[in-house]
Design an enzyme around this catalytic site. Structure first.
Site, mmCIF file in Angstrom:
data_model
loop_
_atom_site.group_PDB
_atom_site.id
_atom_site.type_symbol
_atom_site.label_atom_id
_atom_site.label_comp_id
_atom_site.label_asym_id
_atom_site.label_seq_id
_atom_site.Cartn_x
_atom_site.Cartn_y
_atom_site.Cartn_z
ATOM 1 N N THR A 171 29.055 37.653 8.504
ATOM 2 C CA THR A 171 29.790 37.774 9.874
ATOM 3 C C THR A 171 30.914 38.835 9.851
ATOM 4 O OG1 THR A 171 29.728 35.275 10.027
ATOM 5 C CG2 THR A 171 31.348 36.380 11.350
ATOM 6 N N THR A 200 34.524 33.489 7.594
ATOM 7 C CA THR A 200 33.118 34.109 7.225
ATOM 8 C C THR A 200 32.542 33.023 6.147
ATOM 9 O OG1 THR A 200 31.695 35.742 6.394
ATOM 10 C CG2 THR A 200 34.027 35.700 5.323
ATOM 11 N N ARG A 247 19.979 26.927 15.731
ATOM 12 C CA ARG A 247 21.127 26.894 15.143
ATOM 13 C C ARG A 247 22.316 27.706 15.423
ATOM 14 N NH1 ARG A 247 24.538 29.701 11.468
ATOM 15 N NH2 ARG A 247 25.360 28.437 9.859
ATOM 16 N N VAL A 248 23.443 27.059 15.482
ATOM 17 C CA VAL A 248 24.653 27.711 16.059
ATOM 18 C C VAL A 248 25.564 27.691 14.597
ATOM 19 C CG1 VAL A 248 26.703 28.239 17.493
ATOM 20 C CG2 VAL A 248 24.237 27.956 18.303
ATOM 21 N N THR A 260 27.968 37.574 14.683
ATOM 22 C CA THR A 260 26.855 37.409 13.496
ATOM 23 C C THR A 260 25.514 37.461 14.017
ATOM 24 O OG1 THR A 260 26.519 36.089 11.542
ATOM 25 C CG2 THR A 260 27.187 34.879 13.575
ATOM 26 N N SER A 307 23.046 41.274 8.830
ATOM 27 C CA SER A 307 23.510 39.781 9.215
ATOM 28 C C SER A 307 24.592 39.848 10.617
ATOM 29 C CB SER A 307 24.498 39.624 8.187
ATOM 30 O OG SER A 307 25.808 40.332 7.914
HETATM 31 N N1 GLY Z 1 29.549 32.217 9.494
HETATM 32 C C1 GLY Z 1 28.146 32.354 10.054
HETATM 33 C C2 GLY Z 1 27.359 31.433 10.118
HETATM 34 O O1 GLY Z 1 27.561 30.463 9.823
HETATM 35 O O2 GLY Z 1 26.437 31.382 11.144
#
Ligand code: GLY
Length: 337
Positions: free
Chosen positions: A195, A246, A223-224, A213, A93
């Site tokens: 993350t 996270t 997507r961010v 991540t 991940s």
């Molecule tokens: N916390 C990581 C994400 O949502 O991309």
């Protein structure tokens, strides 16, 4: 907060013989003696210390500790620490080996913040193994704070980073399997480490943080999440403390999570209580939006200027790693539901 694993080997190796022999000499750069059971600096600060998300934080902390124990800076420690996870193909991940998006592309998000409000961030970066180092280069070598996509890649190459294929065979196979149904259903359990967020306090009493991540597996291309967003996935205020997040990034962005945790610490809450209140905010927002909170996991970790730390998450399953004078230990985060 409950300590569930005690990996004290390195600390015992370092200090055990000296303790048995009754030797008490200062460790170089630490400013205290090997006999101290709880290490306090001149202002009662518990330092150095590094904390990071999930059990992969244990290995990452080892990297960071190599910097901190020699009197190094928190900013170097957090970059060094999270690079361990970024380079590990078994951590699916983050960085190299990360799961791809729904177009089969591995896209990485990362940010870094130091004790002087310097910030750098990259999002949707492809083909570069260490996005955190590109984020640091954005911070140090550009007039900007965030670069995304092709622009981030172009900048990385200009800085000497090399392009690599980050999609490992295991991720490719998972992707092919996923394509059969093509359903986007992020899991909320402990398998869904998403993350690495890391916070450090160095011997000089300076705080820094980093967060990196590959984002949610099989996300939409482009997507961010929260991880590269300063204030959401990470925030550092050297007078107060630092926090990182996270879990489901959309929920963290919605309430600018890490900044909120730091502001709650500014109001006097302990790191753990500040994380708990931020999690309660997420749950409250979910209720307002008629969303099922059981579908959501978010965890925060926080570290204050004194070296006190804490964590809270929405539901059980989140753990974090703490490396200080007591060794490198895994802690179970308390949860609200
Ligand atoms: N916390 C990581 C994400 O949502 O991309």
């Amino acid at each position: 907060m409950r300590q569930i694993k005690n990996n004290r080997k390195a600390f015992i190796q370092k200090t055990g013989l000296a303790l048995m022999a009754g030797i008490s000499k200062p460790l170089v750069g630490f400013g205290f003696t090997e006999k101290s059971p709880v290490i306090k600096g001149s202002n009662n600060e518990l330092k150095p210390i590094v904390i990071s998300t999930w059990d992969f934080g244990l290995k990452a902390n080892e990297g960071a500790w190599q910097v901190l124990k020699n009197g190094g800076n928190a900013i170097d420690a957090v970059e060094t620490g999270v690079k361990v996870t970024e380079a590990d193909p078994n951590e699916r991940s983050v960085g190299y080996g990360g799961r791809p998006d729904r177009d089969g592309k591995v896209t990485l998000d990362a940010c870094i913040m130091d004790h002087q409000f310097n910030i750098g961030s990259v999002a949707a970066l492809e083909s570069i193994k260490h996005p955190v180092s590109v984020a640091r280069a954005v911070m140090e070598k550009t007039p900007h704070v965030m670069l995304v996509g092709d622009g981030a890649l172009q900048f990385a190459i200009s800085q000497g980073f090399t392009k690599e294929n980050l999609l490992i065979e295991a991720s490719q196979k998972e992707y092919e399997q996923w394509l059969i149904k093509s359903e986007y259903k992020p899991k909320v359990n402990i398998e869904n480490h998403d993350t690495i967020g890391m916070l450090a306090l160095d011997v000089n009493g300076n705080l820094s943080g980093a967060c990196t991540t590959s984002g949610m597996a099989f996300k939409m291309h482009g997507r961010v999440g929260d991880s590269p967003i300063i204030g959401a996935g990470l925030y550092v205020d050297n007078e107060i403390g630092a926090a990182t997040a996270t879990g489901h990034g959309e929920e963290v962005i919605r309430m600018t999570g890490s900044h909120l945790v730091v502001e709650l610490m500014r109001m006097g809450y302990s790191p753990e209580k500040a994380c708990k209140k931020a999690v309660e905010r997420i749950i409250g927002i979910c209720k307002q939006r008629n969303k099922n909170i059981r579908d959501i996991q978010v965890g925060f970790i926080a570290l204050n200027k004194k070296g006190e730390f804490g964590s809270y998450c929405v539901q059980s399953g989140f753990q974090y790693a703490v490396y200080n004078q007591n060794g490198n230990n895994l802690h179970k985060s308390d949860h609200v539901i």
